[in-house]
Design a protein around this motif. Structure first.
Motif, PDB file in Angstrom:
ATOM      1  N   ARG A   1       0.812  -1.224   0.000  1.00 27.28           N
ATOM      2  CA  ARG A   1       0.000   0.000   0.000  1.00 27.28           C
ATOM      3  C   ARG A   1       0.844   1.272   0.000  1.00 27.28           C
ATOM      4  O   ARG A   1       0.301   2.380  -0.099  1.00 27.28           O
ATOM      5  CB  ARG A   1      -0.937  -0.015   1.208  1.00 27.28           C
ATOM      6  N   VAL A   2       2.156   1.140   0.104  1.00 24.93           N
ATOM      7  CA  VAL A   2       3.035   2.311   0.068  1.00 24.93           C
ATOM      8  C   VAL A   2       3.029   2.903  -1.331  1.00 24.93           C
ATOM      9  O   VAL A   2       3.370   2.238  -2.304  1.00 24.93           O
ATOM     10  CB  VAL A   2       4.470   1.943   0.492  1.00 24.93           C
ATOM     11  N   LYS A   3       2.642   4.189  -1.421  1.00 24.23           N
ATOM     12  CA  LYS A   3       2.552   4.870  -2.713  1.00 24.23           C
ATOM     13  C   LYS A   3       3.681   5.870  -2.935  1.00 24.23           C
ATOM     14  O   LYS A   3       4.051   6.156  -4.068  1.00 24.23           O
ATOM     15  CB  LYS A   3       1.214   5.610  -2.823  1.00 24.23           C
ATOM     16  N   GLN A   4       4.210   6.409  -1.864  1.00 24.56           N
ATOM     17  CA  GLN A   4       5.244   7.426  -1.985  1.00 24.56           C
ATOM     18  C   GLN A   4       6.115   7.408  -0.743  1.00 24.56           C
ATOM     19  O   GLN A   4       5.627   7.197   0.372  1.00 24.56           O
ATOM     20  CB  GLN A   4       4.623   8.815  -2.165  1.00 24.56           C
ATOM     21  N   VAL A   5       7.412   7.625  -0.938  1.00 23.44           N
ATOM     22  CA  VAL A   5       8.363   7.692   0.163  1.00 23.44           C
ATOM     23  C   VAL A   5       9.176   8.974   0.020  1.00 23.44           C
ATOM     24  O   VAL A   5       9.698   9.260  -1.064  1.00 23.44           O
ATOM     25  CB  VAL A   5       9.312   6.482   0.179  1.00 23.44           C
ATOM     26  N   MET A   6       9.278   9.729   1.096  1.00 24.44           N
ATOM     27  CA  MET A   6      10.110  10.927   1.139  1.00 24.44           C
ATOM     28  C   MET A   6      11.078  10.774   2.304  1.00 24.44           C
ATOM     29  O   MET A   6      10.662  10.388   3.405  1.00 24.44           O
ATOM     30  CB  MET A   6       9.262  12.181   1.312  1.00 24.44           C
TER      31      MET A   6
END
Length: 477
Positions: free
Chosen positions: A150-155
């Motif tokens: 479910r991870v869509k974006q990582v910063m």
């Protein structure tokens, strides 16, 4: 090499300033004043940030300069320059002399000396090559994405600074400090169906990158950011009304910092613009509430060996068992209020004037088990993490948004909630604290405090505590 020897090499041997000449200029400029100093600063800082698998930004900056301050009565003359030259120093001296006519005759004593260093003097920036920083951020991105579909974006970002300061007072005494500071931040966006939620975690302190690049450390940061995001993915609308609120340990101390800590800074109380002005020795909080500002904890983000006037930092008890016992002082406000400096004179840089500021501010532990505190609440809110907030120093009124919170139902933690906003008055809320946990925790090293346009690194902390009644602005009735 001592900090004093190292900074003398940096500012005088390399920059071309003559120490004896600079001392004479300072002495002449501050003649007839109550206080003042020459503050020399050299700083290196860097930051690398990744967003969605790519490096979004990378920066490196070097800054140096001096600030010359003359204090006479309540008046302050301040001049600064990024040029470390005799000509710039002479021009600054001419400028600050303008306040000498306000001399009160109450010249402050010089700060006490300290031989204790609270952190390494190593420069963290070159110890970790740039390519290793980029590689670390890439590993964080890959680890987060592999942890949950479910991870869509990582910063993610890693940043650091190395600051050297050297202080010369009118009597020729000198003080120096070399201050490292590093930080790692991770933010994760998760999605399920049409819903997207975010979680974040950061950590840092006055040490080198070695601690942050340990896989166990950065993976724990990713796990925590992901946990928060997934919790929020299942959150329901927060209730609204005046209800019991349990605050978790650690970072929720930011509410204490803003709603109470700023009101205990010396300038606000000398000018009587604080809700706590004139209340020394009076009850301002519930029995059992003890609030401390401690600037001499090793390696902590908010710690300083000496403050930016050369005063050693210390442990200052502000509220003891509910009674107001102290304020936070720089040298000027301490002198004008007949008190002693507490090592809280701070500035963002050489271009900024000194202000009384917090360092590491926290509430001490009580004797209650956190589970007992939760069980005592039939229906309420359990706030674990906070986002932004606003505080009015004069009235003490605050508004804080909870980034992670839960319902409490029949003494148990229930569903996570979103949109919970805590609204109250700092001095009033402190009188409503009815149970204090035995689980004191300091934050993980991410705090930055703003005041009069200046930002400085700070720490916060507290144990779990119960506030009997607090207004919660939510989205459901």
């Amino acid at each position: 090499m001592s900090d004093l020897a190292a900074t003398e090499e940096l500012f005088f041997a390399r920059a071309g300033l003559d120490r004896d000449h600079a001392t004479r200029v300072v002495t002449n400029a501050l003649e007839g004043c109550d206080d003042g100093e020459l503050f020399l600063e050299y700083r290196q800082s860097e930051s690398v940030a990744l967003d969605d698998g790519r490096i979004r930004s990378a920066s490196f900056d070097t800054a140096q300069g001096f600030g010359l301050r003359a204090v006479a009565g309540e008046a302050t003359g301040y001049a600064h320059s990024c040029e470390l030259t005799p000509a710039a120093l002479a021009r600054a001296a001419e400028t600050v002399r303008a306040v000498r006519g306000n001399h009160s005759g109450m010249a402050g004593e010089g700060p006490a000396r300290t031989n204790r260093s609270l952190y390494t003097d190593a420069n963290p920036l070159p110890l970790l090559p740039f390519e290793d920083k980029v590689r670390l951020l890439g590993e964080i991105d890959a680890y987060a994405r592999s942890a949950d579909p479910r991870v869509k974006q990582v910063m993610a970002s890693i940043s650091g600074s190395w600051q050297a300061v050297h202080i010369i007072r009118a009597d020729g005494t000198q003080a120096a400090d070399i201050r490292p500071l590093v930080r790692l931040n991770v933010s994760v966006v998760v999605g399920q169906g049409d819903r997207m939620e975010t979680g974040g975690h950061g950590l840092g302190g006055r040490f080198t990158y070695e601690r942050l690049v340990d896989p166990a450390t950065w993976r724990a940061a990713v796990d925590e950011a992901l946990r928060q995001a997934l919790v929020n993915l299942d959150s329901i609308d927060a209730p609204a009304g005046e209800i019991p609120v349990v605050l978790g340990p650690g970072w929720p101390g930011v509410l204490l910092h803003e709603a109470v800590g700023h009101g205990l800074e010396g300038d606000f109380n000398r000018k009587k613009t604080s809700a706590f002005a004139g209340m020394m020795g009076q009850r301002v909080a519930a029995p059992g509430v003890t609030v401390v500002d401690e600037g001499n904890i090793e390696d902590r983000r908010g710690s300083l060996t000496i403050d930016d006037e050369g005063t050693p930092t210390q442990r200052t008890v502000l509220i003891e068992d509910g009674i107001l016992t102290g304020y936070l002082f720089d040298r000027q406000n301490a002198r004008l209020m007949g008190a002693r400096p507490t090592g809280n004179g701070r500035r963002e840089s050489f271009a900024s004037p000194v202000l009384p500021r917090m360092t590491n501010t926290y509430m001490t532990a009580g004797d209650k088990d956190p589970e007992e505190i939760l069980r005592s609440v039939k229906n309420g809110i359990y706030a674990v993490n906070f986002g932004g907030g606003q505080v009015d120093i004069t009235s003490g009124k605050f508004v804080f948004s909870a980034s992670e919170a839960y319902l409490i139902e029949n003494g148990r933690i229930g569903a996570p909630v979103k949109g919970a906003t805590l609204i109250g008055n700092g001095p009033d809320v402190m009188t409503r604290v009815s149970m204090i946990g035995n689980d004191l925790k300091l934050d993980d090293g991410i705090g930055t405090c703003g005041k009069d346009g200046q930002g400085v690194a700070v720490g916060v902390g507290q144990p779990t505590l119960l506030i009997d009644r607090l207004t919660v602005g939510g989205t459901s009735m």
